[in-house]
Design a protein around this motif. Structure first.
Motif, mmCIF file in Angstrom:
data_model
loop_
_atom_site.group_PDB
_atom_site.id
_atom_site.type_symbol
_atom_site.label_atom_id
_atom_site.label_comp_id
_atom_site.label_asym_id
_atom_site.label_seq_id
_atom_site.Cartn_x
_atom_site.Cartn_y
_atom_site.Cartn_z
ATOM 1 N N SER A 63 9.641 7.305 5.814
ATOM 2 C CA SER A 63 9.709 8.155 7.183
ATOM 3 C C SER A 63 10.468 7.476 8.148
ATOM 4 C CB SER A 63 8.322 8.574 7.476
ATOM 5 O OG SER A 63 7.571 7.150 7.917
ATOM 6 N N GLU A 64 10.185 6.248 8.379
ATOM 7 C CA GLU A 64 10.835 5.339 9.620
ATOM 8 C C GLU A 64 12.161 4.711 9.127
ATOM 9 O OE1 GLU A 64 7.812 2.651 10.773
ATOM 10 O OE2 GLU A 64 6.374 4.178 11.194
ATOM 11 N N THR A 69 9.467 11.248 -3.493
ATOM 12 C CA THR A 69 8.847 9.914 -3.748
ATOM 13 C C THR A 69 7.951 10.068 -4.736
ATOM 14 O OG1 THR A 69 9.140 9.201 -1.332
ATOM 15 C CG2 THR A 69 7.552 8.071 -2.793
ATOM 16 N N SER A 126 0.798 -1.122 0.055
ATOM 17 C CA SER A 126 0.122 0.088 -0.086
ATOM 18 C C SER A 126 0.898 1.407 0.071
ATOM 19 C CB SER A 126 -0.981 -0.101 1.230
ATOM 20 O OG SER A 126 -0.251 0.315 2.493
ATOM 21 N N MET A 127 0.361 2.437 -0.162
ATOM 22 C CA MET A 127 1.070 3.602 -0.162
ATOM 23 C C MET A 127 1.435 3.991 0.914
ATOM 24 S SD MET A 127 -1.328 5.717 -2.686
ATOM 25 C CE MET A 127 -0.145 7.133 -2.942
ATOM 26 N N SER A 128 0.749 3.576 2.253
ATOM 27 C CA SER A 128 1.016 3.931 3.453
ATOM 28 C C SER A 128 2.125 3.029 3.978
ATOM 29 C CB SER A 128 -0.153 3.817 4.567
ATOM 30 O OG SER A 128 -0.704 2.406 4.454
ATOM 31 N N GLN A 129 2.408 1.803 3.408
ATOM 32 C CA GLN A 129 3.433 0.917 3.778
ATOM 33 C C GLN A 129 4.775 1.778 3.080
ATOM 34 O OE1 GLN A 129 3.796 -3.097 1.963
ATOM 35 N NE2 GLN A 129 4.730 -3.847 3.758
ATOM 36 N N ALA A 132 4.998 4.910 2.447
ATOM 37 C CA ALA A 132 5.291 6.212 3.318
ATOM 38 C C ALA A 132 5.823 5.845 4.588
ATOM 39 C CB ALA A 132 3.945 6.913 3.445
ATOM 40 N N ASN A 133 5.602 4.838 5.445
ATOM 41 C CA ASN A 133 6.234 4.179 6.489
ATOM 42 C C ASN A 133 7.705 3.917 6.192
ATOM 43 O OD1 ASN A 133 3.902 4.486 8.140
ATOM 44 N ND2 ASN A 133 3.425 2.625 7.971
#
Length: 166
Positions: free
Chosen positions: A125-126, A139, A116-119, A121-122
């Motif tokens: 960021s992380e 990105t 996913s896009m959130s994965q 993004a994580n």
């Protein structure tokens, strides 16, 4: 490494279609099957042939689309090792599929895949942004793949010619 004309021919054939049987390749380059096998094994041993891969159009498989992102990364190179050390740290992450040293505004281009896009993004960021040498990232999410490594993924099979009848 200097290669013979036959070795170069074999590499070009395998690059186009690595599933061709050895006997077919041998005929194409006018060598025996045994000689062709020896050339391929030599090139594999010398890491000229690194890997055989399969391109899959995951958009056609329900539930397996995933997300691919290309991330431009600006880094501060370290004395004595340049960009190599940070590139190695980045390519060791499981999500990372490719890392390239680039010319231009950004130093590295990183390709990653996630569910996913959130994965993604994580990951940025992380994991990526927290590395000491990373100064900034940009990105880009891949929306649709038209052609990859010479393979066309999406094309219309419909005949667009106008029907002419008497």
């Amino acid at each position: 490494m200097q290669l013979s004309e036959k070795e170069l021919e074999i590499l070009e054939i395998l690059e186009h279609d690595s599933r061709l049987p050895l006997d077919s390749i041998a005929k194409m380059v006018d060598l025996s099957e045994k000689e062709t096998k020896e050339v391929v094994e030599k090139l594999e041993g010398k890491k000229v042939i690194v890997q055989y891969s399969t391109d899959i159009n995951w958009r056609r498989v329900d539930g397996h689309e995933g997300v691919t992102a290309m991330i431009d990364v600006k880094v501060t190179p370290k004395r004595g090792v340049g960009f190599d050390e940070i590139a190695e740290r980045i390519y060791r992450f499981e999500e990372v599929k490719a890392v390239y040293l680039m010319s231009g505004t950004y130093d590295l281009s990183v390709t990653i895949e996630g569910k996913s896009m959130s994965q993604i993004a994580n990951f940025v960021s992380e994991k990526l942004s927290t590395l000491d040498s990373v100064v900034s990232t940009t990105t880009h999410f891949i929306m649709k793949k038209y052609k990859h490594d010479g393979t066309i993924y999406e094309y219309d099979d419909d005949d667009k010619r106008i029907v002419v009848s008497p």
